[in-house]
Design an enzyme around this catalytic site. Structure first.
Site, PDB file in Angstrom:
ATOM      1  N   TRP A 190      75.624  52.049 -13.134  1.00  0.00           N
ATOM      2  CA  TRP A 190      74.746  52.014 -14.299  1.00  0.00           C
ATOM      3  C   TRP A 190      74.500  50.566 -14.685  1.00  0.00           C
ATOM      4  O   TRP A 190      75.420  49.760 -14.722  1.00  0.00           O
ATOM      5  CB  TRP A 190      75.398  52.766 -15.456  1.00  0.00           C
ATOM      6  CG  TRP A 190      74.503  53.000 -16.630  1.00  0.00           C
ATOM      7  CD1 TRP A 190      74.485  52.292 -17.792  1.00  0.00           C
ATOM      8  CD2 TRP A 190      73.492  54.009 -16.760  1.00  0.00           C
ATOM      9  NE1 TRP A 190      73.535  52.784 -18.647  1.00  0.00           N
ATOM     10  CE2 TRP A 190      72.906  53.858 -18.033  1.00  0.00           C
ATOM     11  CE3 TRP A 190      73.033  55.020 -15.924  1.00  0.00           C
ATOM     12  CZ2 TRP A 190      71.883  54.672 -18.502  1.00  0.00           C
ATOM     13  CZ3 TRP A 190      72.014  55.839 -16.391  1.00  0.00           C
ATOM     14  CH2 TRP A 190      71.453  55.671 -17.654  1.00  0.00           C
ATOM     15  N   TYR A 241      82.357  55.483 -18.371  1.00  0.00           N
ATOM     16  CA  TYR A 241      83.318  56.531 -18.736  1.00  0.00           C
ATOM     17  C   TYR A 241      84.253  56.852 -17.578  1.00  0.00           C
ATOM     18  O   TYR A 241      85.390  57.296 -17.788  1.00  0.00           O
ATOM     19  CB  TYR A 241      82.552  57.788 -19.169  1.00  0.00           C
ATOM     20  CG  TYR A 241      83.404  58.823 -19.848  1.00  0.00           C
ATOM     21  CD1 TYR A 241      83.771  58.677 -21.191  1.00  0.00           C
ATOM     22  CD2 TYR A 241      83.834  59.973 -19.176  1.00  0.00           C
ATOM     23  CE1 TYR A 241      84.539  59.622 -21.824  1.00  0.00           C
ATOM     24  CE2 TYR A 241      84.605  60.919 -19.807  1.00  0.00           C
ATOM     25  CZ  TYR A 241      84.964  60.749 -21.126  1.00  0.00           C
ATOM     26  OH  TYR A 241      85.742  61.687 -21.756  1.00  0.00           O
ATOM     27  N   GLU A 242      83.796  56.632 -16.346  1.00  0.00           N
ATOM     28  CA  GLU A 242      84.606  56.933 -15.166  1.00  0.00           C
ATOM     29  C   GLU A 242      85.535  55.791 -14.775  1.00  0.00           C
ATOM     30  O   GLU A 242      86.377  55.950 -13.877  1.00  0.00           O
ATOM     31  CB  GLU A 242      83.689  57.270 -13.980  1.00  0.00           C
ATOM     32  CG  GLU A 242      82.945  58.580 -14.093  1.00  0.00           C
ATOM     33  CD  GLU A 242      81.798  58.551 -15.100  1.00  0.00           C
ATOM     34  OE1 GLU A 242      81.652  59.531 -15.872  1.00  0.00           O
ATOM     35  OE2 GLU A 242      81.063  57.541 -15.127  1.00  0.00           O
ATOM     36  N   HIS A 274      76.339  57.943 -28.907  1.00  0.00           N
ATOM     37  CA  HIS A 274      76.840  57.956 -27.533  1.00  0.00           C
ATOM     38  C   HIS A 274      77.517  56.633 -27.185  1.00  0.00           C
ATOM     39  O   HIS A 274      78.581  56.612 -26.549  1.00  0.00           O
ATOM     40  CB  HIS A 274      75.675  58.228 -26.572  1.00  0.00           C
ATOM     41  CG  HIS A 274      76.070  58.297 -25.136  1.00  0.00           C
ATOM     42  ND1 HIS A 274      75.991  57.216 -24.291  1.00  0.00           N
ATOM     43  CD2 HIS A 274      76.554  59.328 -24.392  1.00  0.00           C
ATOM     44  CE1 HIS A 274      76.408  57.565 -23.086  1.00  0.00           C
ATOM     45  NE2 HIS A 274      76.762  58.834 -23.117  1.00  0.00           N
ATOM     46  N   THR A 333      71.736  56.836 -30.763  1.00  0.00           N
ATOM     47  CA  THR A 333      72.719  57.859 -31.087  1.00  0.00           C
ATOM     48  C   THR A 333      74.124  57.271 -31.060  1.00  0.00           C
ATOM     49  O   THR A 333      74.315  56.080 -30.782  1.00  0.00           O
ATOM     50  CB  THR A 333      72.640  59.032 -30.087  1.00  0.00           C
ATOM     51  OG1 THR A 333      73.101  58.582 -28.800  1.00  0.00           O
ATOM     52  CG2 THR A 333      71.204  59.534 -29.964  1.00  0.00           C
ATOM     53  N   LEU A 351      77.434  48.347 -21.491  1.00  0.00           N
ATOM     54  CA  LEU A 351      77.019  49.404 -22.412  1.00  0.00           C
ATOM     55  C   LEU A 351      76.075  48.798 -23.439  1.00  0.00           C
ATOM     56  O   LEU A 351      76.382  47.763 -24.048  1.00  0.00           O
ATOM     57  CB  LEU A 351      78.229  50.018 -23.118  1.00  0.00           C
ATOM     58  CG  LEU A 351      79.197  50.822 -22.246  1.00  0.00           C
ATOM     59  CD1 LEU A 351      80.447  51.196 -23.040  1.00  0.00           C
ATOM     60  CD2 LEU A 351      78.519  52.075 -21.712  1.00  0.00           C
ATOM     61  N   ILE A 352      74.916  49.419 -23.623  1.00  0.00           N
ATOM     62  CA  ILE A 352      73.922  48.932 -24.567  1.00  0.00           C
ATOM     63  C   ILE A 352      73.716  49.984 -25.655  1.00  0.00           C
ATOM     64  O   ILE A 352      73.470  51.155 -25.360  1.00  0.00           O
ATOM     65  CB  ILE A 352      72.581  48.634 -23.869  1.00  0.00           C
ATOM     66  CG1 ILE A 352      72.797  47.619 -22.733  1.00  0.00           C
ATOM     67  CG2 ILE A 352      71.561  48.104 -24.868  1.00  0.00           C
ATOM     68  CD1 ILE A 352      71.547  47.345 -21.915  1.00  0.00           C
ATOM     69  N   PHE A 371      89.413  44.130 -19.162  1.00  0.00           N
ATOM     70  CA  PHE A 371      88.281  44.850 -19.738  1.00  0.00           C
ATOM     71  C   PHE A 371      87.013  44.044 -19.509  1.00  0.00           C
ATOM     72  O   PHE A 371      86.655  43.156 -20.286  1.00  0.00           O
ATOM     73  CB  PHE A 371      88.506  45.086 -21.233  1.00  0.00           C
ATOM     74  CG  PHE A 371      87.437  45.916 -21.888  1.00  0.00           C
ATOM     75  CD1 PHE A 371      87.334  47.272 -21.632  1.00  0.00           C
ATOM     76  CD2 PHE A 371      86.535  45.341 -22.771  1.00  0.00           C
ATOM     77  CE1 PHE A 371      86.353  48.040 -22.247  1.00  0.00           C
ATOM     78  CE2 PHE A 371      85.552  46.104 -23.392  1.00  0.00           C
ATOM     79  CZ  PHE A 371      85.467  47.453 -23.127  1.00  0.00           C
ATOM     80  N   ARG A 377      75.073  37.211 -21.361  1.00  0.00           N
ATOM     81  CA  ARG A 377      76.484  37.307 -20.991  1.00  0.00           C
ATOM     82  C   ARG A 377      76.706  37.698 -19.531  1.00  0.00           C
ATOM     83  O   ARG A 377      77.849  37.694 -19.067  1.00  0.00           O
ATOM     84  CB  ARG A 377      77.173  38.319 -21.917  1.00  0.00           C
ATOM     85  CG  ARG A 377      77.265  37.839 -23.352  1.00  0.00           C
ATOM     86  CD  ARG A 377      77.451  38.972 -24.330  1.00  0.00           C
ATOM     87  NE  ARG A 377      77.602  38.465 -25.700  1.00  0.00           N
ATOM     88  CZ  ARG A 377      76.598  38.082 -26.471  1.00  0.00           C
ATOM     89  NH1 ARG A 377      75.353  38.149 -26.009  1.00  0.00           N
ATOM     90  NH2 ARG A 377      76.816  37.635 -27.687  1.00  0.00           N
TER      91      ARG A 377
END
Length: 220
Positions: free
Chosen positions: A60, A95-96, A126, A124, A119-120, A151, A165
């Protein structure tokens, strides 16, 4: 005439303002701000020639994640980590990452792991659910397996923040790679893979009189 409730509320607000403590902006002269660029974090000389580093990346946001991975690999080379001691695998999304990191940690073939993704924030919740689950999951893997997990997931409000970044001079992957080596060396000292120490982490092999078993092939 003002009601008793309004008067009490005004008095309470006035007292709170009067006795409010000033916000501390520094601690011992050091600005308290988040590490948000490669200039904010320095590293000691790191010898990663014997370190085995696992990189788990997401598909992703492939463009930015690939750039981050390139930054990690570049910094690993600077620390002396050889190509054969770098293992890279991928998962669909952030998530995986914790599950894959746990599998890799339990394989006992790496000294530290970098989990990489972006992650953007959207419209929502999510984003909040995934970011929280991912960070907690990766921390749990490191604590439960004694394999450091870095991380390497950018959590940004918009794509422009990701670009700053992940691309060019501000590539956070460079710092993550060095962090992985530093933590691998710390782990080696703590578990007996480094030099014997008189205090702090001890050389477990020397203390127990055992021998270090041959290291298996890196990866799954």
């Amino acid at each position: 005439m003002l009601s008793l409730t309004i008067i009490l509320a005004l008095l309470l607000a006035s007292a709170t303002t009067a006795f409010q403590l000033p916000v501390r902006k520094s601690f011992r002269g050091i600005s308290l701000r988040a590490v948000d660029s490669n200039e904010d974090l320095s590293f000691p000389p790191l010898d990663g020639s014997k370190s085995r580093i696992g990189i788990i990346r997401t598909r992703w946001n492939e463009k930015y994640v690939s750039s981050l991975v390139d930054g990690i690999k570049e910094s690993l080379k600077e620390c002396g980590v050889t190509d054969e001691n770098v293992f890279v695998t991928e998962v669909p999304g952030a998530y995986e990452l914790p599950y894959a990191a746990r599998l890799l940690a339990l394989s006992s073939t790496v000294d530290s792991i970098v989990a990489v993704g972006t992650l953007i924030k959207g419209d929502t919740q999510h984003f909040e659910y995934i970011a929280d689950a991912t960070s907690n999951g990766l921390m749990s893997v490191g604590l439960q397996t004694n394999v450091p997990v870095v991380f390497g997931v950018l959590t940004c409000n918009d794509e422009d923040q990701v670009k700053k970044r992940a691309i060019g001079k501000g590539n956070h992957g460079q710092g993550w790679g060095k962090t992985a080596v530093e933590m691998a060396l710390l782990r080696a000292d703590a578990l007996g893979g480094g030099k014997p120490q008189t205090m702090g982490f001890s050389d477990v092999v020397a203390v127990t009189g055992g021998s270090t078993p041959p290291r298996p092939k890196i990866g799954f």
